[in-house]
Design a protein around this motif. Structure first.
Motif, PDB file in Angstrom:
ATOM      1  N   ILE A 156     -18.170 -28.351   1.576  1.00 51.29           N
ATOM      2  CA  ILE A 156     -18.614 -27.292   2.036  1.00 51.29           C
ATOM      3  C   ILE A 156     -18.726 -26.389   0.691  1.00 51.29           C
ATOM      4  O   ILE A 156     -19.475 -25.983   0.137  1.00 51.29           O
ATOM      5  N   ALA A 157     -17.996 -26.532  -0.642  1.00 54.24           N
ATOM      6  CA  ALA A 157     -17.941 -25.781  -1.727  1.00 54.24           C
ATOM      7  C   ALA A 157     -19.580 -25.985  -2.954  1.00 54.24           C
ATOM      8  O   ALA A 157     -20.428 -25.526  -3.106  1.00 54.24           O
ATOM      9  N   ILE A 159     -22.282 -26.967  -1.123  1.00 58.62           N
ATOM     10  CA  ILE A 159     -23.313 -26.928  -0.292  1.00 58.62           C
ATOM     11  C   ILE A 159     -23.200 -25.119  -1.172  1.00 58.62           C
ATOM     12  O   ILE A 159     -25.070 -24.460  -0.738  1.00 58.62           O
ATOM     13  N   GLY A 160     -22.589 -24.783  -1.293  1.00 58.34           N
ATOM     14  CA  GLY A 160     -22.363 -23.440  -2.034  1.00 58.34           C
ATOM     15  C   GLY A 160     -22.784 -22.930  -3.304  1.00 58.34           C
ATOM     16  O   GLY A 160     -24.023 -22.309  -3.534  1.00 58.34           O
ATOM     17  N   GLY A 215     -20.595 -12.284   0.714  1.00 53.89           N
ATOM     18  CA  GLY A 215     -20.282 -13.820   0.755  1.00 53.89           C
ATOM     19  C   GLY A 215     -18.668 -13.251   1.285  1.00 53.89           C
ATOM     20  O   GLY A 215     -17.597 -14.542   0.900  1.00 53.89           O
ATOM     21  N   ARG A 229     -14.929 -22.658   5.572  1.00 59.75           N
ATOM     22  CA  ARG A 229     -15.385 -21.769   4.964  1.00 59.75           C
ATOM     23  C   ARG A 229     -15.048 -21.034   4.508  1.00 59.75           C
ATOM     24  O   ARG A 229     -16.114 -20.954   3.019  1.00 59.75           O
ATOM     25  N   LEU A 232     -16.704 -22.224   0.485  1.00 57.92           N
ATOM     26  CA  LEU A 232     -18.428 -21.925   0.659  1.00 57.92           C
ATOM     27  C   LEU A 232     -18.798 -20.091  -0.004  1.00 57.92           C
ATOM     28  O   LEU A 232     -19.373 -20.072  -0.903  1.00 57.92           O
ATOM     29  N   SER A 235     -16.933 -20.028  -4.140  1.00 54.70           N
ATOM     30  CA  SER A 235     -18.128 -20.880  -5.189  1.00 54.70           C
ATOM     31  C   SER A 235     -18.871 -19.764  -5.220  1.00 54.70           C
ATOM     32  O   SER A 235     -19.979 -19.343  -6.515  1.00 54.70           O
TER      33      SER A 235
END
Length: 291
Positions: A156-157, A159-160, A215, A229, A232, A235
């Motif tokens: 997930i990080a 993806i950020g 964010g 979440r 995300l 980052s």
């Protein structure tokens, strides 16, 4: 084909089995084997073609999956398992390891795709490099923020961080797009990038702050599912804060430097060829001939 039911009711049927010896004689199986009755597993699990045993583990509070994988690998090395035992990870641990191996290639593919698109847009090999120069500061900011919040670099990080590639480079695009158009009107590169910094400062700040505040709810989320979440948002917020503080100063400098490099290549390309050999032309004069 199967054995008749009369021979499957009792183990005594094994005594009646014969095998052929090296001399060709029939030898009863009981002559060199024995059997016994004991408890065993009803089924033997296999992983591929090999028998496998699954050992499950849970994570302690505050322990990341990456730390657990590292500790397990260290424990396996200290145990000194035989060569015919091969420990492997399955489930989430396997997905974590595969994601680590594919992360550099994923980021590289994203950078190549962005470079190609920007090169087609500006019809230049130099300006896409200037725009991509804003990305290292975003990546450093995302990693520092993850370290500050003690959050692992999960999928997930990642993806950020990939989202930051698209968000952060718009700062440089706003300035360089204006500077390129100004240069086409006859202004010098210094004047063009200076005017671009003045006129594009407000839209750059507006778009960055909008993404930053968008964010924050993810980074500060609590409750059910917040742990998924939060990496995300952390980052994204960290990358935007650091990149916004640096790219406003570094992008004009890199633009001028890359413009000088581009001009240098153009001068070399269009320089006339000079030959070091000169062949003089001698004229011949003809006069009256006397005999």
């Amino acid at each position: 084909m199967e054995v008749d039911s009369a021979f499957r009711d009792s183990t005594d049927a094994i005594q009646g089995l014969y095998v052929r010896s090296a001399a060709g004689n029939q030898v009863p199986l009981s002559a060199f084997t024995h059997y016994e009755t004991k408890n065993t597993a009803l089924a033997v699990n296999h992983q591929g073609q090999f028998p496998a045993v699954t050992i499950s583990f849970n994570l302690g509070e505050g322990v990341a999956l990456g730390e657990a994988v590292t500790d397990i690998e260290s424990a396996v090395l200290r145990m000194g398992l035989p060569a015919d035992i091969h420990p492997t990870f399955q489930g989430n641990a396997q997905a974590f390891q595969s994601s680590l191996s594919s992360q550099p290639w994923l980021i590289l593919a994203a950078l190549i795709a962005v470079y190609i698109v920007l090169g087609i847009l500006y019809e230049s090999y130099i300006h896409p490099v200037t725009i991509l120069s804003t990305l290292p500061s975003a990546g450093v900011g995302a990693l520092l923020m993850l370290l500050a919040f003690h959050t692992e670099l999960s999928v997930i990080a990642l993806i950020g961080i990939i989202l930051l590639i698209g968000i952060v480079k718009k700062n440089a695009i706003m300035m360089i797009d204006f500077a390129v158009e100004a240069e086409r009107t006859g202004k010098t590169p210094e004047e063009s990038i200076y005017q671009a910094c003045l006129l594009r400062f407000r839209p750059i700040m507006m778009t960055t702050m909008a993404a930053l505040f968008g964010g924050l709810p993810l980074a500060l989320a609590t409750g059910t599912g917040a742990e998924l979440r939060r990496p995300l948002g952390i980052s994204i917020v960290g990358g935007l804060m650091v990149s916004q503080a640096l790219t406003l100063y570094t992008t004009p400098v890199i633009y001028l430097y890359m413009d000088r490099v581009q001009q240098r290549f153009r001068r070399r390309k269009h320089a006339p060829a000079i030959s070091g050999e000169v062949s003089p032309t001698a004229g011949s004069l003809e006069g009256p001939s006397l005999t």
